[in-house]
Design a protein around this motif. Structure first.
Motif, PDB file in Angstrom:
ATOM      1  N   HIS A 207       6.858 -53.950   5.043  1.00 45.92           N
ATOM      2  CA  HIS A 207       6.724 -53.607   3.628  1.00 45.92           C
ATOM      3  C   HIS A 207       5.271 -53.756   3.181  1.00 45.92           C
ATOM      4  O   HIS A 207       4.850 -54.785   2.647  1.00 45.92           O
ATOM      5  CB  HIS A 207       7.669 -54.466   2.791  1.00 45.92           C
ATOM      6  CG  HIS A 207       9.112 -54.172   3.053  1.00 45.92           C
ATOM      7  ND1 HIS A 207       9.765 -53.083   2.517  1.00 45.92           N
ATOM      8  CD2 HIS A 207      10.019 -54.798   3.846  1.00 45.92           C
ATOM      9  CE1 HIS A 207      11.013 -53.056   2.950  1.00 45.92           C
ATOM     10  NE2 HIS A 207      11.193 -54.088   3.757  1.00 45.92           N
ATOM     11  N   ASN A 208       4.520 -52.672   3.390  1.00 44.22           N
ATOM     12  CA  ASN A 208       3.108 -52.680   3.053  1.00 44.22           C
ATOM     13  C   ASN A 208       2.840 -52.869   1.561  1.00 44.22           C
ATOM     14  O   ASN A 208       1.796 -53.390   1.169  1.00 44.22           O
ATOM     15  CB  ASN A 208       2.466 -51.364   3.507  1.00 44.22           C
ATOM     16  CG  ASN A 208       2.102 -51.376   4.978  1.00 44.22           C
ATOM     17  OD1 ASN A 208       1.395 -52.259   5.423  1.00 44.22           O
ATOM     18  ND2 ASN A 208       2.585 -50.396   5.720  1.00 44.22           N
ATOM     19  N   GLU A 209       3.777 -52.446   0.740  1.00 39.23           N
ATOM     20  CA  GLU A 209       3.550 -52.523  -0.705  1.00 39.23           C
ATOM     21  C   GLU A 209       3.362 -53.956  -1.188  1.00 39.23           C
ATOM     22  O   GLU A 209       2.777 -54.200  -2.252  1.00 39.23           O
ATOM     23  CB  GLU A 209       4.706 -51.862  -1.457  1.00 39.23           C
ATOM     24  CG  GLU A 209       6.039 -52.617  -1.413  1.00 39.23           C
ATOM     25  CD  GLU A 209       6.858 -52.383  -0.150  1.00 39.23           C
ATOM     26  OE1 GLU A 209       7.994 -52.886  -0.078  1.00 39.23           O
ATOM     27  OE2 GLU A 209       6.343 -51.715   0.764  1.00 39.23           O
ATOM     28  N   GLU A 292       1.453 -51.623  11.981  1.00 40.82           N
ATOM     29  CA  GLU A 292       1.607 -50.508  11.037  1.00 40.82           C
ATOM     30  C   GLU A 292       1.485 -51.015   9.606  1.00 40.82           C
ATOM     31  O   GLU A 292       2.373 -50.870   8.773  1.00 40.82           O
ATOM     32  CB  GLU A 292       2.954 -49.816  11.258  1.00 40.82           C
ATOM     33  CG  GLU A 292       3.184 -49.341  12.678  1.00 40.82           C
ATOM     34  CD  GLU A 292       2.164 -48.295  13.115  1.00 40.82           C
ATOM     35  OE1 GLU A 292       1.660 -47.553  12.253  1.00 40.82           O
ATOM     36  OE2 GLU A 292       1.871 -48.229  14.325  1.00 40.82           O
ATOM     37  N   THR A 293       0.340 -51.620   9.315  1.00 43.84           N
ATOM     38  CA  THR A 293       0.091 -52.191   7.995  1.00 43.84           C
ATOM     39  C   THR A 293      -1.213 -51.634   7.442  1.00 43.84           C
ATOM     40  O   THR A 293      -2.038 -51.085   8.166  1.00 43.84           O
ATOM     41  CB  THR A 293      -0.009 -53.724   8.074  1.00 43.84           C
ATOM     42  OG1 THR A 293      -1.007 -54.090   9.045  1.00 43.84           O
ATOM     43  CG2 THR A 293       1.314 -54.339   8.468  1.00 43.84           C
ATOM     44  N   ILE A 294      -1.416 -51.820   6.144  1.00 49.43           N
ATOM     45  CA  ILE A 294      -2.626 -51.303   5.507  1.00 49.43           C
ATOM     46  C   ILE A 294      -3.755 -52.320   5.553  1.00 49.43           C
ATOM     47  O   ILE A 294      -4.899 -51.976   5.267  1.00 49.43           O
ATOM     48  CB  ILE A 294      -2.340 -50.888   4.049  1.00 49.43           C
ATOM     49  CG1 ILE A 294      -1.796 -52.073   3.240  1.00 49.43           C
ATOM     50  CG2 ILE A 294      -1.363 -49.717   4.012  1.00 49.43           C
ATOM     51  CD1 ILE A 294      -1.574 -51.759   1.762  1.00 49.43           C
ATOM     52  N   VAL A 295      -3.440 -53.545   5.910  1.00 51.41           N
ATOM     53  CA  VAL A 295      -4.466 -54.586   6.017  1.00 51.41           C
ATOM     54  C   VAL A 295      -4.336 -55.255   7.380  1.00 51.41           C
ATOM     55  O   VAL A 295      -3.263 -55.228   7.994  1.00 51.41           O
ATOM     56  CB  VAL A 295      -4.326 -55.638   4.898  1.00 51.41           C
ATOM     57  CG1 VAL A 295      -4.618 -55.012   3.540  1.00 51.41           C
ATOM     58  CG2 VAL A 295      -2.946 -56.273   4.904  1.00 51.41           C
ATOM     59  N   PRO A 296      -5.415 -55.860   7.885  1.00 49.77           N
ATOM     60  CA  PRO A 296      -5.335 -56.539   9.179  1.00 49.77           C
ATOM     61  C   PRO A 296      -4.305 -57.658   9.179  1.00 49.77           C
ATOM     62  O   PRO A 296      -4.016 -58.277   8.147  1.00 49.77           O
ATOM     63  CB  PRO A 296      -6.761 -57.085   9.379  1.00 49.77           C
ATOM     64  CG  PRO A 296      -7.629 -56.226   8.542  1.00 49.77           C
ATOM     65  CD  PRO A 296      -6.800 -55.869   7.344  1.00 49.77           C
ATOM     66  N   THR A 297      -3.749 -57.916  10.355  1.00 47.91           N
ATOM     67  CA  THR A 297      -2.815 -59.015  10.541  1.00 47.91           C
ATOM     68  C   THR A 297      -3.580 -60.334  10.490  1.00 47.91           C
ATOM     69  O   THR A 297      -4.488 -60.566  11.284  1.00 47.91           O
ATOM     70  CB  THR A 297      -2.114 -58.893  11.900  1.00 47.91           C
ATOM     71  OG1 THR A 297      -1.507 -57.599  12.005  1.00 47.91           O
ATOM     72  CG2 THR A 297      -1.063 -59.971  12.078  1.00 47.91           C
ATOM     73  N   THR A 298      -3.208 -61.188   9.560  1.00 49.70           N
ATOM     74  CA  THR A 298      -3.867 -62.496   9.478  1.00 49.70           C
ATOM     75  C   THR A 298      -3.293 -63.431  10.541  1.00 49.70           C
ATOM     76  O   THR A 298      -2.182 -63.198  11.049  1.00 49.70           O
ATOM     77  CB  THR A 298      -3.658 -63.135   8.094  1.00 49.70           C
ATOM     78  OG1 THR A 298      -2.257 -63.451   7.948  1.00 49.70           O
ATOM     79  CG2 THR A 298      -4.100 -62.215   6.973  1.00 49.70           C
ATOM     80  N   PRO A 299      -4.013 -64.498  10.898  1.00 48.65           N
ATOM     81  CA  PRO A 299      -3.429 -65.483  11.807  1.00 48.65           C
ATOM     82  C   PRO A 299      -2.089 -66.020  11.321  1.00 48.65           C
ATOM     83  O   PRO A 299      -1.169 -66.239  12.116  1.00 48.65           O
ATOM     84  CB  PRO A 299      -4.497 -66.571  11.863  1.00 48.65           C
ATOM     85  CG  PRO A 299      -5.783 -65.847  11.619  1.00 48.65           C
ATOM     86  CD  PRO A 299      -5.439 -64.790  10.600  1.00 48.65           C
TER      87      PRO A 299
END
Length: 525
Positions: A207-209, A292-299
């Protein structure tokens, strides 16, 4: 080829005790020769109209040879010599006799590399490159979208790769990836056609939103979950710090917890469903794409995802976060390389902690970060996926052999780029710096394959180029494949020079992009 001559070839193979260097028949492809007691199998190369036509030759007992589909046969004492096509029935017959011809699990292989051969004619060259490298090739790696755009099926992809494996005598193992499958129908299709692994694309469950919510909106959505879930997530993660290595720790703030849950927990639940429905029953290698996200995956996102999988008893073979920076198609990494390395250290530590290897998606051409990936991926190794590279190297052949056609292909790709606007994000689409078609001539057309923006334009338009029809006839497809088949040696050279750049950096055989380019690029001019 005369059948009697082939019988003579077989008898010669049986008498030379494995030294085939002096076989009198030059059309017998020596790497393909397999001898099982008094049975013989090999691929025959016959030159017709400037192309190599390939056939399977089998010399086997009368009682078993009926497994094969033959166009021509000849009896020889208690044996039968059979010549057949490189088709599905004959491949399955070979897999009964030589298990290494089938795709297999990546488990136990520290380093694996996805090759994404969209055109079906690159695997022979790749196998020659991979021999002795200690890297398992994932020769068959296609998404449903790629299949649709190339008019191929999973069966086509596996057969093209599998025949190359037999032809090159590659016994070290290879894999087949049902890439970016999104729903049970796609997974089932990949599994039933023989893929040894799947890459689960969780796009529809991520859920990118949520990333755009204010803190108050985030709180409201999180606290609207069932009370037992809110309690569990807060108790497990809120204000907790997890020391995962000497160099890396992960801390969860309130926002970290809420975003990780709301963006990714649905994907975790979906991965559990696919795992039990397909991965366990069919003994598949399991890769999960959480990129498949709009921002990088955080730790925190990564740790949460992996920890929740482990809580459900799931350890994937590989997992793909969305790394910092841009992994755009067909060009090098865009971003601060030093920051990429700092963050990769943490992602790698998380992967090692939970027992899987990282997967680098859109890995083609990312020469600036391969040395980092190879150096830091110590315990479990790495998996790098490339796609589109084969297509662009095929276009290099077109530009070299028929520059006029290449000029025409670029004009079409440039003019129709909106066809793929919904599928890709890339600079060439937005900054207007791609070379204008009117500036490209037969004299400078080769420069397109070295220009980032032009590479992206051409990369993304492969389906449109191959499928364009007028008056019910393909405009480019037949001409394109005819040139490739007539110039396979040149295509092989281009393919392997490019992939060797990737592998040398990943394996520590070179340290910089400039070093591998100086080593290999003179061979592809």
């Amino acid at each position: 080829m005369e059948l009697k001559q082939l019988v003579t070839d077989v008898h010669e193979i049986l008498t030379v005790s494995g030294d085939y260097s002096k076989l009198t028949d030059s059309e017998v492809y020596i790497p393909s020769i397999q001898v099982d007691r008094t049975n013989v199998y090999f691929i025959l190369h016959e030159r017709q109209d400037n192309q190599v036509v390939k056939s399977l030759v089998v010399y086997e007992d009368r009682g078993t040879i009926q497994d094969f589909d033959g166009q021509e046969t000849l009896e020889d004492a208690n044996k039968v010599l059979l010549v057949g096509m490189l088709n599905e029935q004959n491949w399955h017959a070979l897999t009964k006799r030589f298990t290494w011809v089938k795709p297999t699990s990546r488990h136990g292989y520290k380093y694996t590399f996805g090759l994404g051969d969209r055109l079906g004619n690159a695997s022979n060259a790749h196998l020659r490159l991979f021999k002795g490298r200690g890297i398992m090739p994932v020769l068959s790696q296609q998404s449903i979208r790629e299949l649709l755009l190339t008019n191929r099926t999973f069966t086509d992809v596996i057969l093209d790769a599998g025949w190359s494996v037999f032809e090159e005598g590659y016994t070290d193992g290879w894999a087949a990836d049902g890439d970016h499958v999104k729903n049970p129908h796609e997974v089932d299709y990949a599994v039933k056609t023989g893929c040894s692994m799947i890459t689960l694309d969780c796009t529809e469950k991520i859920h990118n939103e949520i990333a755009d919510l204010t803190d108050d909106e985030l709180d409201a959505q999180f606290n609207a979950l069932d009370e037992d879930l809110v309690t569990y997530f807060n108790k497990t993660y809120l204000d907790k710090e997890f020391q995962i290595s000497d160099q890396a720790a992960v801390h969860f703030s309130k926002k970290d917890v809420e975003q990780s849950v709301l963006i990714f927990f649905g994907a975790v639940e979906y991965a559990e469903f696919i795992y039990h429905k397909f991965v366990v029953p069919f003994n598949l290698d399991f890769e999960i794409s959480m990129d498949e996200t709009i921002v990088p995956t955080t730790p925190a996102n990564h740790y949460f995802f992996a920890n929740e999988l482990q809580r459900k008893g799931i350890t994937p073979e590989t997992l793909a976060p969305k790394f910092y920076g841009e992994f755009q198609k067909a060009i090098d990494y865009i971003g601060d390389v030093d920051r990429f390395e700092r963050e990769y250290v943490i992602h790698e530590a998380i992967a090692e902690h939970f027992g899987y290897k990282l997967s680098i998606h859109s890995g083609s051409d990312k020469l600036s970060v391969y040395e980092i990936i190879g150096r830091l991926s110590k315990e479990h190794g790495w998996h790098v996926k490339t796609a589109g590279t084969n297509w662009l190297e095929a276009l290099r052949v077109i530009a070299h052999v028929d520059p006029k056609l290449m000029v025409e292909l670029y004009q079409f790709a440039y003019d129709n780029l909106d066809d793929v606007a919904a599928f890709y994000v890339f600079n060439a689409q937005t900054d207007g710096t791609a070379p204008k078609p009117e500036t490209i001539t037969v004299d400078n057309v080769m420069t397109l394959l070295n220009d980032d923006d032009a590479r992206q334009v051409l990369h993304t338009m492969y389906g449109s180029i191959l499928n364009l029809q007028k008056s019910y006839r393909y405009v480019y497809r037949d001409r394109f494949f005819k040139i490739l088949k007539e110039n396979q040696d040149l295509y092989d050279k281009y393919l392997n020079a490019h992939i060797a750049e990737h592998l040398d950096l990943l394996q520590g055989l070179a340290q910089t992009k400039a070093e591998v380019q100086a080593k290999y690029e003179p061979t592809i001019q």
